[in-house]
Motif scaffolding. Sequence first.
Motif, PDB file in Angstrom:
ATOM      1  N   LYS A  37      -3.387  44.088 -19.931  1.00 17.76           N
ATOM      2  CA  LYS A  37      -2.262  45.004 -19.731  1.00 17.76           C
ATOM      3  C   LYS A  37      -2.377  45.691 -18.370  1.00 17.76           C
ATOM      4  CE  LYS A  37      -3.337  46.995 -23.672  1.00 17.76           C
ATOM      5  NZ  LYS A  37      -3.344  47.897 -24.854  1.00 17.76           N
ATOM      6  N   ALA A  38      -3.627  45.937 -17.991  1.00 20.88           N
ATOM      7  CA  ALA A  38      -3.989  46.510 -16.699  1.00 20.88           C
ATOM      8  C   ALA A  38      -5.397  45.993 -16.425  1.00 20.88           C
ATOM      9  CB  ALA A  38      -3.956  48.042 -16.751  1.00 20.88           C
ATOM     10  N   PRO A  39      -5.889  46.101 -15.200  1.00 18.91           N
ATOM     11  CA  PRO A  39      -7.224  45.593 -14.911  1.00 18.91           C
ATOM     12  C   PRO A  39      -8.280  46.152 -15.880  1.00 18.91           C
ATOM     13  CG  PRO A  39      -6.108  46.128 -12.871  1.00 18.91           C
ATOM     14  CD  PRO A  39      -5.215  46.596 -13.977  1.00 18.91           C
ATOM     15  N   GLY A  40      -8.920  45.252 -16.612  1.00 20.46           N
ATOM     16  CA  GLY A  40      -9.954  45.652 -17.556  1.00 20.46           C
ATOM     17  C   GLY A  40      -9.456  46.119 -18.903  1.00 20.46           C
ATOM     18  N   ASP A  41      -8.150  46.210 -19.091  1.00 18.05           N
ATOM     19  CA  ASP A  41      -7.565  46.670 -20.358  1.00 18.05           C
ATOM     20  C   ASP A  41      -6.992  45.451 -21.085  1.00 18.05           C
ATOM     21  OD1 ASP A  41      -6.512  48.093 -22.434  1.00 18.05           O
ATOM     22  OD2 ASP A  41      -4.987  49.145 -21.252  1.00 18.05           O
ATOM     23  N   LEU A  42      -7.745  44.964 -22.066  1.00 22.64           N
ATOM     24  CA  LEU A  42      -7.416  43.702 -22.711  1.00 22.64           C
ATOM     25  C   LEU A  42      -6.461  43.872 -23.884  1.00 22.64           C
ATOM     26  CD1 LEU A  42     -10.997  42.093 -22.839  1.00 22.64           C
ATOM     27  CD2 LEU A  42      -9.215  41.799 -21.085  1.00 22.64           C
ATOM     28  N   VAL A  43      -5.668  42.835 -24.099  1.00 20.40           N
ATOM     29  CA  VAL A  43      -4.835  42.735 -25.289  1.00 20.40           C
ATOM     30  C   VAL A  43      -4.876  41.278 -25.731  1.00 20.40           C
ATOM     31  CG1 VAL A  43      -2.714  42.329 -23.965  1.00 20.40           C
ATOM     32  CG2 VAL A  43      -2.568  43.211 -26.302  1.00 20.40           C
ATOM     33  N   THR A  44      -4.832  41.048 -27.029  1.00 21.20           N
ATOM     34  CA  THR A  44      -4.877  39.681 -27.547  1.00 21.20           C
ATOM     35  C   THR A  44      -3.657  39.418 -28.410  1.00 21.20           C
ATOM     36  OG1 THR A  44      -5.995  40.109 -29.654  1.00 21.20           O
ATOM     37  CG2 THR A  44      -7.391  39.926 -27.697  1.00 21.20           C
ATOM     38  N   ILE A  45      -3.488  38.150 -28.740  1.00 17.60           N
ATOM     39  CA  ILE A  45      -2.408  37.767 -29.645  1.00 17.60           C
ATOM     40  C   ILE A  45      -2.575  38.450 -30.995  1.00 17.60           C
ATOM     41  CG2 ILE A  45      -3.604  35.689 -30.469  1.00 17.60           C
ATOM     42  CD1 ILE A  45       0.176  36.023 -29.739  1.00 17.60           C
ATOM     43  N   ALA A  46      -3.824  38.742 -31.389  1.00 17.20           N
ATOM     44  CA  ALA A  46      -4.066  39.438 -32.658  1.00 17.20           C
ATOM     45  C   ALA A  46      -3.542  40.867 -32.608  1.00 17.20           C
ATOM     46  CB  ALA A  46      -5.556  39.426 -32.986  1.00 17.20           C
ATOM     47  N   ASP A  47      -3.767  41.561 -31.470  1.00 17.00           N
ATOM     48  CA  ASP A  47      -3.209  42.914 -31.299  1.00 17.00           C
ATOM     49  C   ASP A  47      -1.696  42.871 -31.448  1.00 17.00           C
ATOM     50  OD1 ASP A  47      -5.456  44.788 -29.600  1.00 17.00           O
ATOM     51  OD2 ASP A  47      -5.693  42.625 -29.394  1.00 17.00           O
ATOM     52  N   GLN A  48      -1.078  41.954 -30.740  1.00 18.57           N
ATOM     53  CA  GLN A  48       0.379  41.909 -30.688  1.00 18.57           C
ATOM     54  C   GLN A  48       0.992  41.564 -32.038  1.00 18.57           C
ATOM     55  OE1 GLN A  48       0.685  39.044 -27.512  1.00 18.57           O
ATOM     56  NE2 GLN A  48       0.803  40.612 -25.937  1.00 18.57           N
ATOM     57  N   GLU A  49       0.483  40.525 -32.676  1.00 19.37           N
ATOM     58  CA  GLU A  49       1.086  40.085 -33.937  1.00 19.37           C
ATOM     59  C   GLU A  49       0.830  41.082 -35.066  1.00 19.37           C
ATOM     60  OE1 GLU A  49      -0.008  36.113 -34.920  1.00 19.37           O
ATOM     61  OE2 GLU A  49       1.174  35.230 -33.278  1.00 19.37           O
ATOM     62  N   SER A  50      -0.365  41.673 -35.105  1.00 15.03           N
ATOM     63  CA  SER A  50      -0.640  42.632 -36.181  1.00 15.03           C
ATOM     64  C   SER A  50       0.159  43.915 -35.993  1.00 15.03           C
ATOM     65  CB  SER A  50      -2.137  42.925 -36.286  1.00 15.03           C
ATOM     66  OG  SER A  50      -2.664  43.354 -35.058  1.00 15.03           O
ATOM     67  N   GLU A  51       0.389  44.341 -34.751  1.00 14.43           N
ATOM     68  CA  GLU A  51       1.241  45.524 -34.549  1.00 14.43           C
ATOM     69  C   GLU A  51       2.670  45.236 -34.975  1.00 14.43           C
ATOM     70  OE1 GLU A  51       0.657  48.222 -31.296  1.00 14.43           O
ATOM     71  OE2 GLU A  51       2.788  48.106 -30.781  1.00 14.43           O
ATOM     72  N   ILE A  52       3.180  44.053 -34.655  1.00 15.16           N
ATOM     73  CA  ILE A  52       4.532  43.697 -35.083  1.00 15.16           C
ATOM     74  C   ILE A  52       4.637  43.725 -36.605  1.00 15.16           C
ATOM     75  CG2 ILE A  52       6.184  41.787 -35.220  1.00 15.16           C
ATOM     76  CD1 ILE A  52       5.268  41.025 -32.360  1.00 15.16           C
ATOM     77  N   ARG A  53       3.651  43.151 -37.290  1.00 13.27           N
ATOM     78  CA  ARG A  53       3.671  43.149 -38.765  1.00 13.27           C
ATOM     79  C   ARG A  53       3.683  44.569 -39.312  1.00 13.27           C
ATOM     80  NH1 ARG A  53       0.795  40.154 -42.830  1.00 13.27           N
ATOM     81  NH2 ARG A  53       1.364  38.265 -41.667  1.00 13.27           N
ATOM     82  N   PRO A  94      -3.483  48.450 -33.607  1.00 11.95           N
ATOM     83  CA  PRO A  94      -3.681  47.234 -34.397  1.00 11.95           C
ATOM     84  C   PRO A  94      -5.087  46.679 -34.333  1.00 11.95           C
ATOM     85  CG  PRO A  94      -2.437  46.756 -32.410  1.00 11.95           C
ATOM     86  CD  PRO A  94      -2.537  48.250 -32.492  1.00 11.95           C
ATOM     87  N   VAL A  95      -5.687  46.677 -33.128  1.00  8.42           N
ATOM     88  CA  VAL A  95      -7.084  46.272 -32.976  1.00  8.42           C
ATOM     89  C   VAL A  95      -7.764  47.311 -32.093  1.00  8.42           C
ATOM     90  CG1 VAL A  95      -8.724  44.490 -32.279  1.00  8.42           C
ATOM     91  CG2 VAL A  95      -6.493  43.825 -33.192  1.00  8.42           C
ATOM     92  N   ASP A  96      -8.394  48.265 -32.717  1.00  7.87           N
ATOM     93  CA  ASP A  96      -9.163  49.274 -31.992  1.00  7.87           C
ATOM     94  C   ASP A  96     -10.516  48.654 -31.645  1.00  7.87           C
ATOM     95  OD1 ASP A  96     -10.017  51.910 -31.103  1.00  7.87           O
ATOM     96  OD2 ASP A  96     -11.228  51.944 -32.927  1.00  7.87           O
ATOM     97  N   GLY A  97     -10.876  48.687 -30.364  1.00  7.80           N
ATOM     98  CA  GLY A  97     -12.097  47.995 -29.945  1.00  7.80           C
ATOM     99  C   GLY A  97     -11.811  46.561 -29.540  1.00  7.80           C
ATOM    100  N   THR A  98     -10.691  46.367 -28.824  1.00  4.60           N
ATOM    101  CA  THR A  98     -10.299  45.007 -28.444  1.00  4.60           C
ATOM    102  C   THR A  98     -11.372  44.308 -27.611  1.00  4.60           C
ATOM    103  OG1 THR A  98      -7.946  45.562 -28.523  1.00  4.60           O
ATOM    104  CG2 THR A  98      -8.562  43.635 -27.237  1.00  4.60           C
ATOM    105  N   ALA A  99     -12.048  45.040 -26.718  1.00  2.00           N
ATOM    106  CA  ALA A  99     -13.090  44.412 -25.898  1.00  2.00           C
ATOM    107  C   ALA A  99     -14.196  43.838 -26.787  1.00  2.00           C
ATOM    108  CB  ALA A  99     -13.664  45.421 -24.908  1.00  2.00           C
ATOM    109  N   ASN A 100     -14.554  44.558 -27.835  1.00  6.91           N
ATOM    110  CA  ASN A 100     -15.556  44.035 -28.775  1.00  6.91           C
ATOM    111  C   ASN A 100     -15.031  42.798 -29.482  1.00  6.91           C
ATOM    112  OD1 ASN A 100     -17.341  46.102 -28.196  1.00  6.91           O
ATOM    113  ND2 ASN A 100     -16.721  47.367 -29.914  1.00  6.91           N
ATOM    114  N   PHE A 101     -13.784  42.868 -29.921  1.00  9.30           N
ATOM    115  CA  PHE A 101     -13.162  41.744 -30.619  1.00  9.30           C
ATOM    116  C   PHE A 101     -13.183  40.483 -29.746  1.00  9.30           C
ATOM    117  CE2 PHE A 101      -9.138  39.455 -31.656  1.00  9.30           C
ATOM    118  CZ  PHE A 101      -9.440  39.100 -32.968  1.00  9.30           C
ATOM    119  N   VAL A 102     -12.823  40.643 -28.491  1.00  3.49           N
ATOM    120  CA  VAL A 102     -12.795  39.508 -27.575  1.00  3.49           C
ATOM    121  C   VAL A 102     -14.199  38.955 -27.340  1.00  3.49           C
ATOM    122  CG1 VAL A 102     -12.305  38.828 -25.188  1.00  3.49           C
ATOM    123  CG2 VAL A 102     -10.659  40.225 -26.456  1.00  3.49           C
ATOM    124  N   ALA A 103     -15.178  39.842 -27.277  1.00  4.25           N
ATOM    125  CA  ALA A 103     -16.552  39.430 -26.996  1.00  4.25           C
ATOM    126  C   ALA A 103     -17.294  38.907 -28.223  1.00  4.25           C
ATOM    127  CB  ALA A 103     -17.319  40.606 -26.391  1.00  4.25           C
TER     128      ALA A 103
END
Length: 272
Positions: A37-53, A94-103
Amino acid sequence: MLRLPEIDKVAALIAETAQELILPRFGRLEEGAVMEKAPGDLVTIADQESEIRLAEQLPGLLPGSLVVGEEAYAKDPAVLDLLDGDDPVWIVDPVDGTANFVAGRPRFGTIVALVQRGETLMGWIHLPVENRTAWAIRGEGAFIDGRRQTLAAPGPLATLRGGFNLAKRPPGYAVAVMRLRDAVASHIHVNCAGADYIDAVEGRIDILAYRKLFPWDHAAGTLLHAEAGGWAAVLDGARYRPTLRQGPILVAPDQASWRAARAAMGEIAAAA
């Protein structure tokens, strides 16, 4: 008077969303499923789809309610203005701790809060890997996996444990938190607010400090912590509210330990 939704129905929706849209991607993110979303600020398809749901289904549990999600804010910061109105608002991370999730690290979760007129009424924190859920209702207590939580009486500041994140922090704030770090018995690095608040309620951390006040990080957690007997306030002493925009925020087992922790931080540069 607002009729609150059933706590278990919201918890079930959150857990089902995590089970269907988040956990299947943990450790299995495909190419193109992680963005910035911004340098170092990650978002994944899981964040996006779960927020929509969640944004689609939560209003059905409370007619007339609105939704503010972290990912919606990334596209339009003006959505935060909904918190200033009279309507009840669901706040969703939707995914708090996205950096952990990605890693591939399991310390991540989903956070939902229900607020109205600047007050947090209900909150949920779900940790999908552990399949644990914490929730709280204003004035009715804090619970983790169905068990009521009460913080133990704290000792002196020098006996307490801290949870701090100093990565990429402004120098003025970092210096103040390092003073606090040196004043407590031990400290750990924290990087997932939902899991941090559960640790604080269960006694693994006593003092938490955060520089930013995004409501999806703190509304549910501070309610859970407060209902267990804790105290959270910004550094000028004002109690935390989800409409606050400026931090930092300090979380402690009670008001006396909060004051001791705040005193240990000393003066903070205006640029902090």
